[in-house]
Motif scaffolding. Structure first.
Motif, PDB file in Angstrom:
ATOM      1  N   SER A 167       0.862  -1.245  -0.003  1.00 14.42           N
ATOM      2  CA  SER A 167      -0.072   0.162   0.061  1.00 14.42           C
ATOM      3  C   SER A 167       0.960   1.273  -0.066  1.00 14.42           C
ATOM      4  CB  SER A 167      -0.771  -0.018   1.392  1.00 14.42           C
ATOM      5  OG  SER A 167      -1.471   1.223   1.594  1.00 14.42           O
ATOM      6  N   VAL A 168       0.446   2.201  -0.544  1.00 19.43           N
ATOM      7  CA  VAL A 168       1.118   3.554  -0.613  1.00 19.43           C
ATOM      8  C   VAL A 168       1.372   4.203   0.877  1.00 19.43           C
ATOM      9  CG1 VAL A 168      -0.984   5.257  -0.781  1.00 19.43           C
ATOM     10  CG2 VAL A 168       1.458   5.873  -1.848  1.00 19.43           C
ATOM     11  N   ARG A 169       0.615   3.665   1.838  1.00 19.33           N
ATOM     12  CA  ARG A 169       0.686   3.940   3.176  1.00 19.33           C
ATOM     13  C   ARG A 169       1.676   3.225   4.160  1.00 19.33           C
ATOM     14  NH1 ARG A 169      -4.681   4.243   2.050  1.00 19.33           N
ATOM     15  NH2 ARG A 169      -4.797   2.101   2.708  1.00 19.33           N
ATOM     16  N   ASP A 170       2.333   2.135   3.247  1.00 21.49           N
ATOM     17  CA  ASP A 170       3.282   1.430   3.878  1.00 21.49           C
ATOM     18  C   ASP A 170       4.598   2.174   4.538  1.00 21.49           C
ATOM     19  OD1 ASP A 170       1.451  -0.573   3.721  1.00 21.49           O
ATOM     20  OD2 ASP A 170       2.824  -1.821   2.371  1.00 21.49           O
ATOM     21  N   ASP A 171       5.110   2.045   5.472  1.00 22.14           N
ATOM     22  CA  ASP A 171       6.277   2.902   5.942  1.00 22.14           C
ATOM     23  C   ASP A 171       7.197   2.345   5.136  1.00 22.14           C
ATOM     24  OD1 ASP A 171       4.669   3.871   8.158  1.00 22.14           O
ATOM     25  OD2 ASP A 171       5.521   2.520   9.683  1.00 22.14           O
ATOM     26  N   ARG A 174       7.626   4.879   2.287  1.00 22.36           N
ATOM     27  CA  ARG A 174       7.802   6.316   2.793  1.00 22.36           C
ATOM     28  C   ARG A 174       8.617   7.091   2.086  1.00 22.36           C
ATOM     29  NH1 ARG A 174       6.958   7.894   8.969  1.00 22.36           N
ATOM     30  NH2 ARG A 174       4.804   6.766   8.360  1.00 22.36           N
ATOM     31  N   ALA A 177       8.097   7.776  -1.407  1.00 24.12           N
ATOM     32  CA  ALA A 177       6.762   8.648  -1.652  1.00 24.12           C
ATOM     33  C   ALA A 177       7.284  10.081  -1.439  1.00 24.12           C
ATOM     34  CB  ALA A 177       5.756   8.200  -0.615  1.00 24.12           C
ATOM     35  N   GLU A 178       8.079  10.067  -0.427  1.00 25.57           N
ATOM     36  CA  GLU A 178       8.341  11.807  -0.198  1.00 25.57           C
ATOM     37  C   GLU A 178       9.432  12.079  -1.198  1.00 25.57           C
ATOM     38  OE1 GLU A 178      10.291  11.445   3.760  1.00 25.57           O
ATOM     39  OE2 GLU A 178       8.344  11.494   5.035  1.00 25.57           O
ATOM     40  N   LYS A 252      -2.494  20.877  12.564  1.00 27.29           N
ATOM     41  CA  LYS A 252      -2.499  20.632  11.014  1.00 27.29           C
ATOM     42  C   LYS A 252      -2.692  21.930  10.351  1.00 27.29           C
ATOM     43  CE  LYS A 252      -4.253  15.800  11.805  1.00 27.29           C
ATOM     44  NZ  LYS A 252      -5.298  14.967  11.577  1.00 27.29           N
ATOM     45  N   THR A 266       7.086  19.219   2.300  1.00 28.13           N
ATOM     46  CA  THR A 266       7.215  18.150   2.999  1.00 28.13           C
ATOM     47  C   THR A 266       7.683  18.781   4.454  1.00 28.13           C
ATOM     48  OG1 THR A 266       9.495  17.544   2.804  1.00 28.13           O
ATOM     49  CG2 THR A 266       7.698  16.182   1.445  1.00 28.13           C
TER      50      THR A 266
END
Length: 275
Positions: A167-171, A174, A177-178, A252, A266
């Protein structure tokens, strides 16, 4: 008059950012080398002597690459896309040679536009990080890597035959993705249980301009400066909220305003420019 740049010099900040990127890429290379050494030592096909010799060979090769990597990566302003892809293949071959992973490479067209060095460096690092995330999962036996160009973007496709739970949310993804976000690109992950995962990446061939120092372009409120100070100190949103006595949603909101006002993409970039 002393011409040495001060700590707030934009030139010095850009040099620091270039140095950080170079160190990140060398770290990725080390990760690939360590994975290769572990694959050698764990291999059931090698006796102790053969494993030792292969490990020494792999380590020696990595040391030679380390000594020349900085010059090779930073000297060129533009890299032919085919040459950049060939260097990626060289980086990843040890995973195939010493492990059980079957890497399939689909080369970009020879007529593709040359890559700016920042994009070429980032693309290799992103693919290496993505492949290492797949290796860490431990179920994939085949990975297909493809590069293509549409004139404006470098298009990267990575496919595996693992269990299809990435998943794109997997650590593990990261860092990749960054890096994609920092170049104004896109990263998407699609997975089918039992069939594998696909990672699709788009990187613009013209990297975004480096943000200016915060003090030169930003009019920050007192609260925003307090939030920024805590971000630089490594605090997460919940910690910032607790320290300042405000809600997570308010934190946020301030972080979003900071990113918008400074042009950063970021939290890490924001913290780097604020130091």
């Amino acid at each position: 008059m002393d011409a040495t740049p001060t700590i707030d010099s934009p030139a010095l900040r850009r040099a620091q950012q270039e140095g950080a990127r170079a160190l990140s890429e060398l770290g990725d290379r080390h990760a690939v080398t360590l994975e290769s050494l572990l694959a050698i030592l764990r291999s059931d096909r090698l006796d102790d002597r053969a494993a030792r010799n292969l490990a020494i060979e792999a380590a020696a090769s990595a040391l030679v690459q380390l000594r020349v990597a900085s010059d090779q990566h930073l000297d060129a302003v533009l890299e032919p896309v085919v040459g950049a892809f060939a260097r990626l293949q060289s980086d990843l071959r040890p995973l195939e040679r010493f492990g059980d992973l079957d890497l399939q490479f689909v080369e970009p067209p020879t007529t593709g536009r040359a890559l700016p060095s920042e994009v070429a460096h980032a693309a290799r690092a992103i693919v290496r990080n993505s492949v290492l995330a797949i290796v860490d999962d431990g179920t994939a036996r085949r990975v297909r890597i493809q590069w293509d160009c549409d004139g404006l973007n470098l298009l990267i496709g990575i496919r595996d035959d693992g269990r299809g739970e990435l998943s794109v949310r997997d650590d593990a993804l990261r860092p990749a993705a960054e890096s994609v976000v920092a170049l104004n690109g896109d990263l998407a992950v699609s997975s089918t249980e039992g069939w594998g995962s696909a990672i699709d990446i788009r990187l613009p061939l013209d990297p975004p301009a480096a943000p200016e120092p915060l003090g030169d372009v930003s009019e920050l409120s007192t609260r925003e400066r307090e939030v920024l100070r805590l971000i630089v100190g490594g605090s997460r949103n919940r910690e910032i909220a607790s320290t300042l006595g405000i809600s997570d949603n308010t934190v946020k909101f301030h972080v979003s305003n900071l990113l918008r006002k400074t042009g950063c993409r970021t939290r890490g970039e924001l913290a780097s420019l604020a130091r």
